[in-house]
Structure formats: C-alpha cells, structure tokens
Design a protein around this motif. Structure first.
Motif, PDB file in Angstrom:
ATOM      1  N   LEU A 212       4.542  11.160  -5.706  1.00  0.00           N
ATOM      2  CA  LEU A 212       4.603   9.876  -5.093  1.00  0.00           C
ATOM      3  C   LEU A 212       4.852   8.776  -5.911  1.00  0.00           C
ATOM      4  O   LEU A 212       4.037   7.706  -5.912  1.00  0.00           O
ATOM      5  N   LEU A 213       5.738   9.008  -6.791  1.00  0.00           N
ATOM      6  CA  LEU A 213       6.197   7.600  -7.536  1.00  0.00           C
ATOM      7  C   LEU A 213       7.036   6.621  -6.570  1.00  0.00           C
ATOM      8  O   LEU A 213       7.856   7.026  -5.808  1.00  0.00           O
ATOM      9  N   PRO A 214       6.721   5.356  -6.727  1.00  0.00           N
ATOM     10  CA  PRO A 214       7.355   4.421  -5.925  1.00  0.00           C
ATOM     11  C   PRO A 214       9.049   4.409  -6.199  1.00  0.00           C
ATOM     12  O   PRO A 214       9.043   4.602  -7.334  1.00  0.00           O
ATOM     13  N   PRO A 215       9.616   3.624  -5.493  1.00  0.00           N
ATOM     14  CA  PRO A 215      11.136   3.274  -5.975  1.00  0.00           C
ATOM     15  C   PRO A 215      11.118   2.607  -7.330  1.00  0.00           C
ATOM     16  O   PRO A 215      10.143   1.824  -7.598  1.00  0.00           O
TER      17      PRO A 215
ATOM     18  N   LEU B 214       0.751   5.554   4.951  1.00  0.00           N
ATOM     19  CA  LEU B 214       0.072   4.337   4.741  1.00  0.00           C
ATOM     20  C   LEU B 214       0.197   3.994   3.196  1.00  0.00           C
ATOM     21  O   LEU B 214      -0.028   2.673   2.934  1.00  0.00           O
ATOM     22  N   ARG B 215       0.224   4.864   2.214  1.00  0.00           N
ATOM     23  CA  ARG B 215       0.012   4.766   0.938  1.00  0.00           C
ATOM     24  C   ARG B 215       1.400   5.034   0.086  1.00  0.00           C
ATOM     25  O   ARG B 215       1.332   4.686  -1.067  1.00  0.00           O
ATOM     26  N   ALA B 216       2.401   5.389   0.797  1.00  0.00           N
ATOM     27  CA  ALA B 216       3.546   5.615   0.263  1.00  0.00           C
ATOM     28  C   ALA B 216       4.731   5.487   1.093  1.00  0.00           C
ATOM     29  O   ALA B 216       5.162   6.466   1.974  1.00  0.00           O
ATOM     30  N   TRP B 217       4.967   4.278   1.542  1.00  0.00           N
ATOM     31  CA  TRP B 217       5.937   3.835   2.547  1.00  0.00           C
ATOM     32  C   TRP B 217       7.068   4.238   2.214  1.00  0.00           C
ATOM     33  O   TRP B 217       8.062   4.773   3.491  1.00  0.00           O
ATOM     34  N   TRP B 218       7.705   4.758   1.101  1.00  0.00           N
ATOM     35  CA  TRP B 218       8.882   5.188   1.233  1.00  0.00           C
ATOM     36  C   TRP B 218       9.257   6.485   1.203  1.00  0.00           C
ATOM     37  O   TRP B 218      10.501   6.916   1.856  1.00  0.00           O
ATOM     38  N   VAL B 219       8.385   7.580   1.402  1.00  0.00           N
ATOM     39  CA  VAL B 219       8.566   8.738   1.887  1.00  0.00           C
ATOM     40  C   VAL B 219       9.008   8.915   3.439  1.00  0.00           C
ATOM     41  O   VAL B 219       9.640  10.130   3.463  1.00  0.00           O
ATOM     42  N   VAL B 220       8.700   8.069   4.093  1.00  0.00           N
ATOM     43  CA  VAL B 220       8.994   8.177   5.444  1.00  0.00           C
ATOM     44  C   VAL B 220      10.217   7.224   5.740  1.00  0.00           C
ATOM     45  O   VAL B 220      11.026   7.503   6.834  1.00  0.00           O
TER      46      VAL B 220
END
Length: 299
Positions: free
Chosen positions: A64-67, A261-267
């Motif tokens: 779950l690393l962000p962009p 909710l805590r990792a918007w980028w994955v969806v």
C-alpha cells in the motif's frame, strides 16, 4: 476534342476509405477516441517492455505504498502498490492485454455465431425464422450480465468461461441486426439477378448479401467491444471472471475494495483505466455509425 476534355475533367468519386475518413473525422469526439484507443493498443502490445516490475511479484515491505508524487511514495512504484506489495502500474499495463483480448474474443465469438444464425434466419422458411427469433427474444429477455453470471456459475469461474458466457449473451444482437439487413437486401435487384443466374444459397448468403450488411455489424461490434470490457470487469469484481493473481482490472478492484478509504489509488487507477478505455471505444463507435450509416451522412 471538347468531348475528351469534358470526360477528363469529370469529377471522380472518392475512394471508399477516403469517404469513410471524411465522415469519421467530422466527429471530433470519435477522432479523439481513435487516438486514445490507438495509444491503449500500443500500451497493451508493448506492456512487457514498458512495465517496470513483474505484475505478480509481491514485496511485503512495500504494501500500500502511495503514488510516487505523494508523501511516502517511492519512484520505483510510480502509481503505488496494492495490499500485497505488487506494482500497480505493472498490473494495469498487463491488465490492458487481458482487456483487449477479452473484448476481441467476445466480439469474434458473438459476431461469428450471430452473423451465421442471422443469415440462416433471413433466408430460411418462415417457421424456422420464427423459432430462431423467438429463441433470441428469450435470451434478450434476460439482462446480459445476469445471463452471463448464470452461465459462468454453470461452467465455473474463469476468464475463458466469462468470455464464452458474455459472447452468448451478446449473440442475439448480431442475429437480429444481420437478419434485418438480410431481409432488406434479399428483395433487391442484384440479389434477384444472382438467384436467376443460378447462384446457390451459400453463395447468395455469404458472397452476395453479407458484404452489403457489414456496416451496421461493424458499429454493433464496436459497441459490444466496450460492453464486453465492462461485463468482464463486473464478473471479475464479483469473483466469477479472472481469478487472482491474474492482473485483470475488475479483479484488481475486487481485491482492493476494502482499502478504498485509506488507499484511494488501489481502486482509482483500475477504475480510471476501465472508464477511459470504454469511453474511447464508445466515441469511436459513434464515429463509425456516422461514417457507415448512409442516413446520417451529410451531403
């Protein structure tokens, strides 16, 4: 001499391809869709060269690393990682290959079967035509996704079975379209002349009539292509399509929905990929309809 000059200066009819492009480019949205679609096809073809990582390789230290442009991001994972530490960009790139493969296979299966059945229905005796069309009406009475879900539940969840199920659900559209085109063409003079000249039924169906029914079928194929991508993604999201760890966009959404909710980028990124692809194909479909339908051509 004057007659020769008049003949040589007579306007020539533009080629079919040039005429098609003239009407197609009148729709600017279709041209934009064509450019986007072409870029997506190139990305899918060269995904193996573009992707920075193996799409199934897991890095438990980088879950779950962000962009990369966000705080805490890593430029080794430009679009971030999923809950298992897999590179999101690589999975999106490889997922585009599956997306286009699914769309092509569904359209080929649905159109091939639909065209053959539609031709048979258009030339068959009335009682055969009635049986075929009532069967198609029964299939059309079910929502395509619901019918595909039932078929996949019977065949078993897999990407191949999902493609077969969706192709069966889309086939009636090609049957009805082909039959309507055949009924409009079979009474025309060129068909009657071919019949009088001794042309057999297969020749009348596939060589004489079918080429003049292609235009609406092409438009239907383009729209079915985008719908197939949506339906396969929906089946993947429901766990009835591609199975993990296959990098398919719908499956990626299903695997990551609890982290929205805590990792918007994955969806967000898989959803955007589906949105952009379907929108580009639909815009192209509108342009194809404008270019191939004589009733929509402006003089």
């Amino acid at each position: 001499m004057a007659d020769t000059t008049q003949i040589s200066s007579a306007p020539t009819r533009p080629s079919a391809l040039r005429e098609f492009w003239y009407y197609f480019r009148e729709n600017r949205g279709a041209v934009i869709g064509l450019y986007v679609f072409s870029a997506l096809v190139l990305i899918a073809v060269f995904a193996g060269l573009i992707a920075p990582h193996d799409p199934t390789a897991q890095n438990r230290a980088a879950t779950l690393l962000p962009p990369a442009w966000q705080e805490g991001g890593n430029w080794s994972y430009i679009l971030g990682t999923d809950p298992l530490g897999r590179d999101l960009l690589s999975r999106l790139l490889y997922g585009s290959q599956l997306t286009f493969l699914v769309g092509i296979m569904v359209v080929l299966l649905a159109s091939a079967g639909g065209i053959i059945i539609g031709l048979i229905s258009g030339f068959a005796p009335k009682w055969v035509d009635t049986i075929i069309m009532r069967t198609m009406d029964i299939i059309l009475s079910f929502p395509a996704l619901l019918l595909a879900l039932v078929l996949v539940a019977i065949l078993g969840p897999s990407l191949i079975n999902a493609m077969i199920a969706i192709a069966i659900a889309y086939q009636p559209h090609f049957v009805r379209l082909t039959r309507a085109a055949v009924l409009a063409e079979r009474s025309k003079d060129y068909v009657i002349s071919a019949r009088v000249a001794g042309a057999g039924l297969p020749r009348l169906m596939f060589i004489t009539v079918l080429p003049n029914c292609i235009a609406p079928i092409i438009v239907q194929a383009a729209l079915s292509f985008s719908n197939a991508i949506l339906d396969v993604a929906a089946l993947g999201f429901l766990g009835m399509g591609a199975q993990p760890p296959t990098p398919e966009w719908g499956t990626m959404l299903a695997e990551s929905r609890e982290f929205i909710l805590r990792a918007w980028w994955v969806v967000t990124f898989p959803g955007l990929a589906i949105l952009i692809t379907v929108l580009a194909i639909n815009l192209m479909g509108d342009g194809l309809r404008d270019a191939l339908d004589p009733k929509l051509k402006r003089s």
